[in-house]
Write an enzyme that holds these catalytic residues in place. Structure first.
Site, short mmCIF file in Angstrom:
data_model
loop_
_atom_site.label_atom_id
_atom_site.label_comp_id
_atom_site.label_asym_id
_atom_site.label_seq_id
_atom_site.Cartn_x
_atom_site.Cartn_y
_atom_site.Cartn_z
N GLY A 23 125.73 99.56 61.55
CA GLY A 23 126.03 98.26 60.46
C GLY A 23 124.33 98.27 60.02
O GLY A 23 124.17 97.27 58.96
N GLY A 26 124.28 96.21 56.61
CA GLY A 26 124.14 94.81 56.63
C GLY A 26 123.35 93.99 56.15
O GLY A 26 122.66 95.09 55.83
N ASP A 49 126.99 103.94 58.46
CA ASP A 49 127.62 102.93 58.27
C ASP A 49 129.07 102.78 58.43
O ASP A 49 129.65 103.94 58.42
CB ASP A 49 127.25 101.43 57.45
CG ASP A 49 128.02 100.43 57.68
OD1 ASP A 49 129.01 99.97 57.42
OD2 ASP A 49 127.04 99.77 57.56
N ASP A 67 131.34 105.41 62.41
CA ASP A 67 132.05 104.58 63.32
C ASP A 67 131.59 104.17 64.98
O ASP A 67 131.90 104.89 65.45
CB ASP A 67 133.44 104.02 63.00
CG ASP A 67 134.71 102.48 63.45
OD1 ASP A 67 134.19 102.12 64.01
OD2 ASP A 67 135.86 102.50 62.97
N TYR A 157 131.80 84.50 68.36
CA TYR A 157 130.87 84.62 67.86
C TYR A 157 129.78 85.03 68.93
O TYR A 157 129.46 85.71 69.61
CB TYR A 157 131.16 85.14 66.14
CG TYR A 157 129.00 85.76 65.93
CD1 TYR A 157 128.84 86.40 65.68
CD2 TYR A 157 127.60 84.34 65.76
CE1 TYR A 157 127.39 86.94 65.47
CE2 TYR A 157 127.03 85.07 65.84
CZ TYR A 157 126.78 85.92 65.50
OH TYR A 157 124.72 86.86 65.15
N LYS A 161 128.22 87.43 72.50
CA LYS A 161 127.35 87.50 71.87
C LYS A 161 126.18 86.72 72.96
O LYS A 161 125.96 88.15 74.34
CB LYS A 161 125.51 86.70 70.97
CG LYS A 161 125.95 87.02 69.60
CD LYS A 161 125.40 88.55 69.53
CE LYS A 161 125.92 89.28 68.16
NZ LYS A 161 124.84 90.36 67.93
N1 SER Z 1 123.68 83.80 60.80
C1 SER Z 1 124.51 83.77 62.10
C2 SER Z 1 125.70 83.21 61.41
O1 SER Z 1 125.66 82.19 60.91
C3 SER Z 1 123.88 83.18 63.36
O2 SER Z 1 123.59 83.80 64.36
O3 SER Z 1 126.75 83.50 62.49
#
Ligand code: SER
Length: 336
Positions: A23, A26, A49, A67, A157, A161
């Site tokens: 990545g 990014g 990436d 990938d 997300y 995590k």
């Molecule tokens: N910066 C991230 C987000 O806004 C939070 O870890 O998704």
């Protein structure tokens, strides 16, 4: 007593680190890769990436288009490169993840598992993986959120995590894999643009302020969130990876904090430099995500275990962002 050269023994075995960054194009990779190349030598850092590449990353060192969802490719890259450290940054962020929860889960989890497995097989390979304040949720303490708190994340997300942190701890305890992780707050950077995060307004606002003199914010004026300026985030990452193995007591991910502010407060700070800057508010679905996160973070474990200290407060960050972006604009105009 003298130590003669012929019987001198190094106390620490020196080895050349070979580093893979996934990545790499990014928001974090754009700044972390140059920092790693400066520290370890450009011939020792492979940026990778699956997306079209950032020109500088290719020009300035090794680059592999790969990938990380493909475990065979990943293991091949790691073994050909003799990789000793992986920084696994590829991920879908909070707001974008909500538009395709299953896709975000698949990418965030499968890629992490691929990296953990590949690193475990290589032996003696250290892994860095970014976690986030998104592991916290509406039932977590809002202010000075502690390292260990109730965690019921509201986004896919955040769920990925939280699960990822547990996988990191599991690989450490079960296989002795040295995985290290930070719960980044919102990251503010001038080189790399964020994509699909809830805290991204705090980056977009600078670009609009300089280009158009106004910004329409997708959060309400008083939505306070924890943030960190990218130079501090990069330094924290390198410091954690350098930290003494025996001193690390957190094997999920360390709480980390730089500053907290609301859209109204950052706008006021920007107005000290651009007095006519105008801010409007049109809150959308990201407001709900933002209020599910703590307003500030207790990062005492990071301070105690590996000496973390943030440098940038709101005022210093805003001045530096505006200076850096203006310099970049000037450079682009000059060489365009
Ligand atoms: N910066 C991230 C987000 O806004 C939070 O870890 O998704």
């Amino acid at each position: 007593m003298f130590t003669t050269l012929y019987n001198w023994q190094p106390t620490i075995e020196m080895r050349t680190e070979k580093i893979l960054v996934t990545g790499a194009c990014g928001q974090i990779g754009t700044e972390l890769v140059p920092a790693l190349r400066a520290k370890y030598g450009r011939e020792n850092v492979i940026a990778s990436d699956r997306h079209p590449v950032t020109e500088d990353l290719v020009r300035d060192g090794l680059y592999v288009k790969a990938d990380v969802m493909n475990p065979v490719t990943l293991e091949r890259v790691m073994s050909h490169g003799g990789v000793t450290q992986v920084y696994h940054l590829a991920a879908v962020l909070s707001a974008k993840g909500e538009s395709d929860p299953r896709g975000a889960w698949d990418l965030n989890m499968q890629s992490l598992l691929n990296v953990l497995e590949a690193a475990r097989k290589r032996k003696d390979c250290r892994v860095f993986w970014p976690s986030s304040i998104a592991v916290f949720g509406p039932s977590s303490p809002r202010a000075a959120c502690p390292q260990q708190a109730v965690m019921e994340p509201a986004t896919v997300y955040g769920i990925s995590k939280l699960a990822g942190e547990q996988w990191c701890r599991y690989y450490f305890e079960k296989y002795g894999l040295d995985v290290r992780s930070l719960r980044y707050p919102g990251l503010i950077s001038y080189s790399g643009l964020p994509g699909g995060g809830t805290t991204d307004y705090a980056v977009d606002i600078f670009h609009r302020a300089l280009e158009k003199g106004d910004y329409n914010c997708f959060l309400k004026p008083d939505t306070c969130l924890p943030m960190l300026y990218m130079p501090d985030a990069v330094r924290a990452t390198l410091e954690l990876m350098d930290a003494d193995f025996d001193r690390l007591t957190v094997r999920t991910a360390y709480n980390l904090w730089g500053m907290s502010f609301s859209p109204r407060q950052i706008a006021e700070e920007i107005r000290k430099h651009i007095p006519d800057f105008k801010m409007a508010y049109a809150p959308d679905f990201r407001q709900e995500i933002a209020v599910s996160w703590p307003t500030s973070i207790d990062d005492r474990f990071a301070r105690r275990d590996w000496g973390w200290r943030q440098e940038f407060e709101l005022g210093a960050m805003v001045s530096d962002m505006l200076r850096q972006l203006a310099a970049m604009k000037e450079k682009n105009t000059r060489y365009a």
